[in-house]
Design a protein around this motif. Structure first.
Motif, PDB file in Angstrom:
ATOM      1  N   ALA A  52      -8.171  -0.191  10.699  1.00  0.00           N
ATOM      2  CA  ALA A  52      -7.688   0.217  12.022  1.00  0.00           C
ATOM      3  C   ALA A  52      -6.310  -0.383  12.224  1.00  0.00           C
ATOM      4  O   ALA A  52      -5.973  -1.414  11.626  1.00  0.00           O
ATOM      5  N   PHE A  53      -5.497   0.231  13.100  1.00  0.00           N
ATOM      6  CA  PHE A  53      -4.121  -0.246  13.238  1.00  0.00           C
ATOM      7  C   PHE A  53      -3.494   0.301  14.508  1.00  0.00           C
ATOM      8  O   PHE A  53      -3.971   1.288  15.095  1.00  0.00           O
ATOM      9  N   ALA A  54      -2.433  -0.353  14.935  1.00  0.00           N
ATOM     10  CA  ALA A  54      -1.599   0.191  15.999  1.00  0.00           C
ATOM     11  C   ALA A  54      -0.814   1.358  15.430  1.00  0.00           C
ATOM     12  O   ALA A  54      -0.126   1.219  14.419  1.00  0.00           O
ATOM     13  N   VAL A  59       0.856  -1.184   0.000  1.00  0.00           N
ATOM     14  CA  VAL A  59       0.000   0.000   0.000  1.00  0.00           C
ATOM     15  C   VAL A  59       0.892   1.235   0.000  1.00  0.00           C
ATOM     16  O   VAL A  59       1.747   1.404   0.881  1.00  0.00           O
ATOM     17  N   GLN A  60       0.676   2.094  -1.007  1.00  0.00           N
ATOM     18  CA  GLN A  60       1.440   3.337  -1.115  1.00  0.00           C
ATOM     19  C   GLN A  60       0.513   4.488  -1.420  1.00  0.00           C
ATOM     20  O   GLN A  60      -0.440   4.315  -2.194  1.00  0.00           O
ATOM     21  N   PRO A  61       0.741   5.645  -0.843  1.00  0.00           N
ATOM     22  CA  PRO A  61       1.762   5.915   0.164  1.00  0.00           C
ATOM     23  C   PRO A  61       1.433   5.252   1.503  1.00  0.00           C
ATOM     24  O   PRO A  61       0.302   4.824   1.724  1.00  0.00           O
ATOM     25  N   ARG A  62       2.425   5.184   2.373  1.00  0.00           N
ATOM     26  CA  ARG A  62       2.228   4.579   3.687  1.00  0.00           C
ATOM     27  C   ARG A  62       1.154   5.344   4.452  1.00  0.00           C
ATOM     28  O   ARG A  62       1.115   6.585   4.416  1.00  0.00           O
ATOM     29  N   LEU A  63       0.270   4.623   5.145  1.00  0.00           N
ATOM     30  CA  LEU A  63      -0.801   5.264   5.902  1.00  0.00           C
ATOM     31  C   LEU A  63      -0.219   6.136   7.003  1.00  0.00           C
ATOM     32  O   LEU A  63       0.727   5.737   7.698  1.00  0.00           O
ATOM     33  N   THR A  64      -0.798   7.307   7.184  1.00  0.00           N
ATOM     34  CA  THR A  64      -0.371   8.210   8.247  1.00  0.00           C
ATOM     35  C   THR A  64      -0.468   7.512   9.600  1.00  0.00           C
ATOM     36  O   THR A  64      -1.497   6.906   9.931  1.00  0.00           O
ATOM     37  N   ASP A  65       0.590   7.586  10.371  1.00  0.00           N
ATOM     38  CA  ASP A  65       0.656   7.086  11.748  1.00  0.00           C
ATOM     39  C   ASP A  65       0.572   5.561  11.833  1.00  0.00           C
ATOM     40  O   ASP A  65       0.419   5.008  12.913  1.00  0.00           O
ATOM     41  N   TYR A  66       0.686   4.871  10.710  1.00  0.00           N
ATOM     42  CA  TYR A  66       0.582   3.408  10.727  1.00  0.00           C
ATOM     43  C   TYR A  66       1.875   2.772  11.217  1.00  0.00           C
ATOM     44  O   TYR A  66       2.970   3.154  10.794  1.00  0.00           O
ATOM     45  N   GLN A  67       1.734   1.766  12.087  1.00  0.00           N
ATOM     46  CA  GLN A  67       2.884   0.975  12.528  1.00  0.00           C
ATOM     47  C   GLN A  67       2.700  -0.506  12.225  1.00  0.00           C
ATOM     48  O   GLN A  67       3.531  -1.129  11.594  1.00  0.00           O
ATOM     49  N   GLY A 125      -0.832   3.989  20.021  1.00  0.00           N
ATOM     50  CA  GLY A 125      -2.259   4.088  20.241  1.00  0.00           C
ATOM     51  C   GLY A 125      -2.951   3.229  19.201  1.00  0.00           C
ATOM     52  O   GLY A 125      -2.390   2.247  18.708  1.00  0.00           O
ATOM     53  N   ILE A 126      -4.178   3.593  18.847  1.00  0.00           N
ATOM     54  CA  ILE A 126      -4.914   2.928  17.770  1.00  0.00           C
ATOM     55  C   ILE A 126      -5.441   4.010  16.844  1.00  0.00           C
ATOM     56  O   ILE A 126      -6.163   4.919  17.273  1.00  0.00           O
ATOM     57  N   GLY A 127      -5.056   3.954  15.566  1.00  0.00           N
ATOM     58  CA  GLY A 127      -5.549   4.879  14.570  1.00  0.00           C
ATOM     59  C   GLY A 127      -6.361   4.148  13.518  1.00  0.00           C
ATOM     60  O   GLY A 127      -6.486   2.918  13.559  1.00  0.00           O
ATOM     61  N   TYR A 128      -6.917   4.900  12.564  1.00  0.00           N
ATOM     62  CA  TYR A 128      -7.656   4.228  11.489  1.00  0.00           C
ATOM     63  C   TYR A 128      -7.719   5.111  10.256  1.00  0.00           C
ATOM     64  O   TYR A 128      -7.556   6.331  10.305  1.00  0.00           O
ATOM     65  N   GLY A 146      -7.673   9.652  11.879  1.00  0.00           N
ATOM     66  CA  GLY A 146      -7.327  10.070  13.227  1.00  0.00           C
ATOM     67  C   GLY A 146      -7.252   8.915  14.205  1.00  0.00           C
ATOM     68  O   GLY A 146      -7.338   7.737  13.836  1.00  0.00           O
ATOM     69  N   PRO A 147      -7.125   9.229  15.488  1.00  0.00           N
ATOM     70  CA  PRO A 147      -6.982   8.191  16.499  1.00  0.00           C
ATOM     71  C   PRO A 147      -8.326   7.657  16.989  1.00  0.00           C
ATOM     72  O   PRO A 147      -9.290   8.407  17.127  1.00  0.00           O
ATOM     73  N   ILE A 148      -8.376   6.365  17.234  1.00  0.00           N
ATOM     74  CA  ILE A 148      -9.462   5.781  18.030  1.00  0.00           C
ATOM     75  C   ILE A 148      -9.049   5.804  19.495  1.00  0.00           C
ATOM     76  O   ILE A 148      -9.857   6.014  20.387  1.00  0.00           O
ATOM     77  N   MET A 149      -7.764   5.589  19.724  1.00  0.00           N
ATOM     78  CA  MET A 149      -7.150   5.808  21.030  1.00  0.00           C
ATOM     79  C   MET A 149      -5.851   6.551  20.795  1.00  0.00           C
ATOM     80  O   MET A 149      -5.073   6.192  19.915  1.00  0.00           O
ATOM     81  N   ASP A 150      -5.625   7.599  21.575  1.00  0.00           N
ATOM     82  CA  ASP A 150      -4.425   8.411  21.417  1.00  0.00           C
ATOM     83  C   ASP A 150      -3.172   7.597  21.748  1.00  0.00           C
ATOM     84  O   ASP A 150      -3.231   6.609  22.491  1.00  0.00           O
ATOM     85  N   HIS A 151      -2.037   8.055  21.215  1.00  0.00           N
ATOM     86  CA  HIS A 151      -0.764   7.544  21.721  1.00  0.00           C
ATOM     87  C   HIS A 151      -0.760   7.740  23.236  1.00  0.00           C
ATOM     88  O   HIS A 151      -1.150   8.801  23.734  1.00  0.00           O
ATOM     89  N   ASP A 152      -0.341   6.709  23.960  1.00  0.00           N
ATOM     90  CA  ASP A 152      -0.440   6.771  25.410  1.00  0.00           C
ATOM     91  C   ASP A 152       0.778   6.094  26.019  1.00  0.00           C
ATOM     92  O   ASP A 152       1.154   4.994  25.593  1.00  0.00           O
TER      93      ASP A 152
END
Length: 463
Positions: A214-216, A191-199, A223-226, A240-246
């Motif tokens: 959804a993803f870590a 998948v390109q470009p890489r998803l923002t904030d995807y790990q 956190g959990i983003g999507y 955006g985040p489903i759960m913020d970086h924590d």
């Protein structure tokens, strides 16, 4: 599976994690991670990876299954697959994040492992005839050949019957699976470009004309983003985040389902680990939160597990056989008074080698909470199938709290082989949380319990 651990993040984790509450995490009898829920025939089946009790880094050998119909009580269904399922795999570690999907009466488990003699990840597939397995190796070789970061598979069957398998860290990849679910057509595509904030830890699904990934989110902390798309292969738009970086999570892994009119996010935390010790270990614990989609299909920010949870959505019938390993909360965590930050294992579960699961390691004052037990007009007796009892030990039955009203006490006796024992009960009417409290001497386990059941009062009698 999760990413690199920064020393500062580990220190923050040790300093900030609270002792877990009764809603978080949902499994306390062992360490669980990488939740992969599915709904089948009205039941939520929750597949998890499993961190060993002595894990420092990742030490993972098998995959476990839990089930629920009320999102509060979870029944331990045991080990459904392990590294031994794949004899050609590395047998000493690397049973990482799984996902299971049903198709044409069969259940397919996709899991990332490493091949014996190689450090590189592959994705394997196993198949079973029921959600609880047993799963067997479908191919005798990898489905997805070795590659860098080839782990954390997620699978979805679209409305037109086309199945897709995504995976990857730090890049996201996919293939189109064939209808047999054990082969694929077309190229392995990045998948390109890489998803923002995807790990890592992707969770792919479709809902109401939208596609979700959804993803870590980027480590560390995670956190959990999507992201969302109008097509199953993208392009993807970060939402955006489903759960913020924590700081309480150097790793995470989402799983999302709809069930009985509600939507649920599963993930994990390190709450149990840090309730036992201030030292960071890869010993994780699964949690769940209920949420509602926004009108446009986007997902709200749920923040963290201490601000959200999943309420009980049903009651439990005590007048049918209840597996003793059906648990809303249990006292696994027991501080050792003589050794700060050391711990003594409390209630846990074990298997008998034939697929049956039972409760064991029931030390003095340990307990099991079962939520929302509906006694109706009243109960007159309690029956339990027990073994390996300690003379003088008892199972005390209380309502609503560990110090709540006692409705009965079952003497354990010196039960050896499995047998049923019965005790009279009184004052059990309506819906209550039930506590089974184990009392006795200073021994590692007072009694093993396979199942229990109440007998109802005769119609017209008073409880």
């Amino acid at each position: 599976m999760t990413g690199f651990r920064h020393p500062l993040a580990l220190a923050l984790l040790a300093a900030t994690l609270p002792v877990p509450t009764q809603a978080d995490p949902i499994i306390q009898t062992r360490f669980t991670a990488d939740p992969a829920p599915i709904v089948h025939d009205g039941v939520v089946y929750l597949y998890t990876s499993h961190d060993e009790d002595d894990a420092d880094g990742f030490r993972m050998l098998d995959w476990h299954l839990y089930s629920s119909t009320d999102m509060a009580n979870w029944t331990d269904r045991g080990t459904v697959a392990s590294l031994r399922t794949f004899p050609w795999a590395n047998q000493t570690n690397d049973a990482w994040a799984p996902q299971v999907i049903a198709r044409n009466g069969k259940f397919y488990l996709y899991a990332p492992i490493t091949v014996a003699g190689s450090p590189r990840n592959v994705i394997a597939v196993a198949v079973a005839n029921s959600p609880a397995g047993p799963f067997r190796d479908a191919l005798g070789k990898p489905l997805i050949a070795p590659g860098e970061g080839f782990f954390d598979p997620t699978v979805w069957i679209d409305g037109d019957g086309q199945a897709y398998l995504y995976w990857g860290n730090p890049d996201l990849w996919y293939v189109r699976l064939n209808p047999d679910m054990v082969s694929y057509s077309g190229p392995v595509t990045k998948v390109q470009p890489r998803l923002t904030d995807y790990q890592e830890g992707p969770w792919f699904y479709g809902r109401n004309g939208h596609y979700y990934m959804a993803f870590a989110s980027t480590c560390c902390s995670e956190g959990i983003g999507y992201a969302m798309s109008e097509r199953p292969t993208g392009p993807w738009t970060y939402k955006g985040p489903i759960m913020d970086h924590d700081s309480r999570a150097t790793g995470n892994h989402p799983g999302i389902i709809d069930y009985k009119g509600g939507s649920y996010l599963f993930g994990f935390s390190y709450d149990l680990n840090f309730a036992l010790t201030p030292i960071h270990h890869e010993r994780r614990s699964v949690s769940v939160a209920k949420f509602s989609y926004n009108a446009d299909g986007t997902i709200p920010n749920l923040h963290w597990w201490d601000r959200t949870s999943a309420p009980r959505i049903g009651t439990l019938d005590p007048y049918r056989r209840v597996e003793a390993e059906t648990i809303a909360w249990t006292s696994r965590i027991k501080r050792d008074r003589d050794r700060p930050y050391a711990w003594t294992p409390g209630v846990t579960t074990a298997g008998d080698g034939n697929g049956a699961v039972y409760v064991t390691r029931t030390g003095d004052r340990s307990y099991i909470k079962v939520a929302g037990v509906d006694f109706g007009a009243g109960a007159r007796a309690f029956r339990a199938r027990i073994a390996n009892g300690t003379p003088g030990a008892t199972i005390e039955l209380r309502l609503d709290r560990t110090d709540g009203p006692v409705i009965g006490t079952l003497p354990v006796g010196d039960a050896g082989a499995w047998r049923e024992k019965t005790a009279a009960v009184s004052a059990a009417r309506g819906v209550h949380d039930l506590y089974l409290i184990f009392r006795g001497g200073d021994t590692a386990s007072l009694v093993d319990v396979d199942s229990w059941q109440f007998d109802a009062m005769p119609r017209g009698a008073k409880a």
